[in-house]
Design an enzyme around this catalytic site. Sequence first.
Site, PDB file in Angstrom:
ATOM      1  N   GLY A 216      45.222  30.461  53.704  1.00  0.00           N
ATOM      2  CA  GLY A 216      45.663  31.351  54.768  1.00  0.00           C
ATOM      3  C   GLY A 216      44.505  31.873  55.589  1.00  0.00           C
ATOM      4  O   GLY A 216      44.673  32.294  56.734  1.00  0.00           O
ATOM      5  N   ASN A 217      43.296  31.861  55.011  1.00  0.00           N
ATOM      6  CA  ASN A 217      42.094  32.246  55.750  1.00  0.00           C
ATOM      7  C   ASN A 217      41.641  31.152  56.721  1.00  0.00           C
ATOM      8  O   ASN A 217      40.784  31.384  57.572  1.00  0.00           O
ATOM      9  CB  ASN A 217      40.929  32.537  54.801  1.00  0.00           C
ATOM     10  CG  ASN A 217      40.907  33.961  54.309  1.00  0.00           C
ATOM     11  OD1 ASN A 217      41.238  34.218  53.160  1.00  0.00           O
ATOM     12  ND2 ASN A 217      40.538  34.906  55.163  1.00  0.00           N
ATOM     13  N   SER A 218      42.192  29.935  56.565  1.00  0.00           N
ATOM     14  CA  SER A 218      41.768  28.815  57.402  1.00  0.00           C
ATOM     15  C   SER A 218      41.871  29.169  58.876  1.00  0.00           C
ATOM     16  O   SER A 218      42.919  29.615  59.346  1.00  0.00           O
ATOM     17  CB  SER A 218      42.639  27.593  57.109  1.00  0.00           C
ATOM     18  OG  SER A 218      42.444  27.143  55.797  1.00  0.00           O
TER      19      SER A 218
ATOM     20  N   ASP B 234      37.367  19.464  62.191  1.00  0.00           N
ATOM     21  CA  ASP B 234      38.417  20.397  61.773  1.00  0.00           C
ATOM     22  C   ASP B 234      38.478  21.627  62.679  1.00  0.00           C
ATOM     23  O   ASP B 234      38.654  22.753  62.219  1.00  0.00           O
ATOM     24  CB  ASP B 234      38.224  20.829  60.316  1.00  0.00           C
ATOM     25  CG  ASP B 234      39.525  21.351  59.697  1.00  0.00           C
ATOM     26  OD1 ASP B 234      40.591  21.133  60.308  1.00  0.00           O
ATOM     27  OD2 ASP B 234      39.464  21.984  58.634  1.00  0.00           O
TER      28      ASP B 234
ATOM     29  N   HIS C  49      43.441  21.407  60.826  1.00  0.00           N
ATOM     30  CA  HIS C  49      44.459  21.235  59.781  1.00  0.00           C
ATOM     31  C   HIS C  49      45.506  22.346  59.786  1.00  0.00           C
ATOM     32  O   HIS C  49      46.565  22.201  59.192  1.00  0.00           O
ATOM     33  CB  HIS C  49      43.811  21.091  58.399  1.00  0.00           C
ATOM     34  CG  HIS C  49      43.262  22.348  57.812  1.00  0.00           C
ATOM     35  ND1 HIS C  49      41.918  22.658  57.818  1.00  0.00           N
ATOM     36  CD2 HIS C  49      43.863  23.389  57.191  1.00  0.00           C
ATOM     37  CE1 HIS C  49      41.730  23.810  57.221  1.00  0.00           C
ATOM     38  NE2 HIS C  49      42.896  24.282  56.830  1.00  0.00           N
TER      39      HIS C  49
END
Length: 445
Positions: free
Chosen positions: A208-210, A136, A106
Site C-alpha cells: 500500500g506504500n507503493s 516502475d 505496478h
Amino acid sequence: MTTCSSRYVRLFAALVLMLVPATAVQPQVAVSAATQRPLADVLEGITPAVVNIAVRSRSAAETNPLYNDPFFRRYFNLPEQRQQRLSAGSGVIVDADKGHILTNHHVVENAGEIAVTLKDRRRFIAKLVGSDKATDIALLKIDADKLTALPFGDSGALRVGDSVVAIGNPFGLGQTVTSGIVSALGRGGINVEGYEDFIQTDASINPGNSGGALVTADGLLVGINTAIIAPAGGNVGIGFAVPIAMASRVMEQLIEHGEVRRGRIGISIQDLTPDLAEALGIEQSYGAVVGRVERNSPAAHAGLQAGDVIIAVNDRKITGSADLRNRVGLAQVGADVKIEYLRDGVPKTVTVRIEPDQALAEPSALSTRLEGAQFEDAAGNVVVSGVEDGSAAARSGLRAGDVIVAVNRRPVSTVAELAAALNDASGTIALDLFRGGLKLFLVIR
C-alpha cells in the site's frame, strides 16, 4: 551548639525542597536535524502532497483486502481471476499547477479507472499520462486546484545514515508516516527486468506504500517507494525507493512522449573489479569497463575502444555498469553527453550523442514459440524484459531477466540479430543464455 545548628540547617533545607514545585517533565519532540524545526511541523506542510490511489482494473484479486496492493500480488505470485478488482497504492503530487502525480507502474498497471483521494478527502478520477515498466514509474494527471506539491531534493547527494521519512497508505489504513535512515544506496537485483538504482531504507514500507514518498528530514522528495523484501508478508526493515533523479527523468519523457524512449551509444560493459583494475594497470576503484564497441555506433564514432574504463557521465561519477546503463538508457535521445574515461590509466574526455535504442520488439515478430515475451537491447546484450504468465514463452521456460547470447550456436547481441537468427531457425530452437550469473541451455520445440 554546633550539632543543634547543623540539625536546624538540614531541617530548613528539607522544608525548602518540599515547598519548591517539582520541574514538569517535558515531552520529547522529534526535531529535524536539517532545519531544527519539529519534524511534525515539517510533515504538516508536506503530507498533503501524498495521495491515496485506488485502481479498478480488469484482472482479479483475492477478496482479502490485504492482497489488494499490486506490489504485494506481483512479488508473492498470488493467483488472478478474470474479473474486475480494486487495488490500493499511493502517489506524490509533484506539480500543483498541472496536477501531475508520480506513482509506480505496478500500482496502475492494467487500470480501467484510477481514483485519487487527497488528504483533505477530495476525490478525482486521474488520467494516465504514461507509464514505464522498466523503472516502475508512472505519471498521472488530475484536474484540481489548491494542490500541494513536494519539492525535489538531490537523491544523488544522499549518504548512508541520512534520516528519511516514508509517507504512504499501508494496508489501505490511510496516510501513515514512518521514519528511519538510508541504509544503503545503489541497490539492484530486485526487479531483474528493469533499470535499478534503489535507495534502501529501514523506514517501514508495507503493501500500500507503493508509489508513496521518501523524503528527507527537511521535507524534500528524494524517492518514490516501490518495493520491499518481506518474507513474512510485511515490513522487515528493508524497503526500496526509486531515486527522484531517475523518476524525474522518466517523468520528463512521459510528459513529452507518453513513453520512455531509451537511448544507447553502442557498447557492451562490465563492472570494474579489483582483478580487472590490476590487469589494466590502473588504481581506479569504480567505473565500467568497455568490453566491445559496435561498428558505426555513436561510441565508435567518438573513438571509444574496448578496455576503456568509463568513470563519469556529465561530470557525475559512474559506480558501475548498472549505473552507466541507467544514465545512458534514460538520457534524452539526440542529446550529447560528456563521458570521462581512462585509457591505459590516462584520463580522457569525449562527447557522445545518444541514439535511439530499438529496445522493445514484439515476440510475435520474432517467433510464435516465444509469444508472450519482450526483448530489449541493453548495452550490447539481448535481455528478456518481460514474460506474460501462461504464455508460450513462459511455458518454454523463458524468464524476465534472462540474457540471450546465442540462437542455435549463432551469437546475438541485439534484438535485430535475435530476430534474424530466429527467422532462420526452422526446427528446434536452442538458446544459450545467462540467468542469475549462470549459463543455461534452453531448448524450445
